[in-house]
Scaffold this motif. Structure first.
Motif: not given
Length: 294
Positions: A224-233, A270-273, A277-279
């Motif tokens: 359920d980590c939506v942050g992984l939906a990012t360029g380069g993942s 996600a928990s730390r940043i 928005g994490f890269l």
């Protein structure tokens, strides 16, 4: 078709990664050749290359267009660089395949595709790079190396199950000609179709990732980590799986561990940043600690 098995700690414990205890050297830890990138995305291979090293591979060579090679070598000083000719579209030219013959013959794992676009010569380049299967060589195909491979089933199957393919739903649709809506509606069926046709382990990427094997085995990992939906993942995931294969993990084991490590790294970021928005470049440094904990 069997029911999917969830990739959890119990599954990982039952399918351990190769260990490298005692005296060893960088060759014993595995040699990766990474082919990809283009003038449009000159730094893209950095993500895949660093991820392969963070997953434990011992040596890395990165091959990309000459215009990007020097800068990329500075970004990843641990890697050797191979500068390849580019076509008018800024992608690796077909002539580059002949320049990689020796490097591929000496590596353990060949990763093709991150940062590449599906241009006119992509399928021909992939076919040329895969033209000499051997028992000790594993292969990972990502991005444009998948979406343009619809006619390369015999070439890829010639590697006799030692290939991992990592498409997202759009790349799976391009590969198979199946509508993306149909892929999303029946991801298990789509992944198994390709796994059997190409004799490859297929990692169909999504929030609910499916791993399909030629023998009909299905594995599942949900995030359920939506942050992984990012360029380069996805480039990072390709590197982690490639690095694990170079260390000696079988394709299915490397794929499952890679998907789990990638997902767990996303959760840590996600928990730390923050949840978004994490890269992608912040994921590889988290991999070694996750491996240590396992």
């Amino acid at each position: 078709m069997s029911d999917p098995v969830t990739i959890d700690r119990a599954w990982l414990d039952a399918h351990p990664l190769p260990t490298h205890d005692g005296p060893t050297d960088k060759n014993a830890r595995g040699r990766v050749v990474l082919v990809g990138g283009a003038e449009f995305v000159p730094g893209g291979l950095r993500l895949t290359g660093e991820a392969a090293l963070r997953a434990g591979a011992g040596k890395l060579q990165m091959a990309t267009v000459g215009a990007a090679a020097m800068a990329l070598g500075v970004l990843v000083p641990e890697a050797a660089m191979i500068a390849l000719p580019a076509g008018d579209d800024g992608e690796i030219a077909l002539a580059g395949a002949a320049m990689l013959t020796e490097a591929i013959e000496r590596c353990d794992t060949l990763v093709i595709g991150p940062g590449m676009s599906n241009g006119e010569t992509t399928a021909a380049l992939v076919a040329a790079l895969l033209g000499r299967p051997r028992e000790g060589l594993s292969v990972l195909l990502d991005a444009a190396a998948i979406s343009g491979a619809g006619t390369l089933d015999t070439v890829i199957a010639g590697h006799r199950g030692r290939t991992v393919m990592t498409p997202h739903h759009g790349e799976m649709a391009a590969l198979t000609g199946i509508a993306i809506e149909a892929v999303s509606a029946a991801p298990n069926d789509a992944a198994l179709l390709v796994a059997r046709r190409f004799d490859a382990v297929v990692v169909l990427k999504a929030a609910q990732t499916v791993i399909a094997c030629p023998d009909g085995c299905l594995l599942h990992y949900g995030s359920d980590c939506v942050g992984l939906a990012t360029g380069g993942s996805g480039d990072v995931l390709a590197g982690v799986i490639g690095g694990l294969m170079a260390r000696g993990a079988a394709p299915r084991t490397a794929a499952a561990w890679g998907v789990w490590l990638h997902g767990e790294a996303g959760g840590l970021a996600a928990s730390r940043i923050g949840p978004i928005g994490f890269l992608a470049r912040e994921l590889p440094p988290l991999i070694p600690a996750l491996l240590k904990d396992r």
